[in-house]
Design an enzyme around this catalytic site. Sequence first.
Site: not given
Length: 114
Positions: A9-11, A14
Amino acid sequence: MIEIWHNPRCSKSRQALALLSDSGAAFQERRYLDDAPTLQQIKHAHAALGRPPVAEMMRTGEKLFRELGLSKTDDDDILLQAMADHPILIERPLAISGRRAVIGRPPERVLELV
């Protein structure tokens, strides 16, 4: 082999994962919120980071950090145990390779382990 503690969920997490993938490095993704590291594994990560102040490997802006009454100046053992009990407090992404580790902020830092 690089192990990356990843939250999809963390950019930033990712981005770090994509950088490792694009580099061709051998890595293993660990979704640390689902597969929480043990206290011993967190201590190993802290040592591999070069033993910075423990608060530097924590998400001190996380609501839970305040709700637990934690402070950046708390004893290391208290902060390490808090991360073991509540892995959401671990800063991400965290990449570990043997005795070396980096926090992927910015995400390009993970390439230091390649």
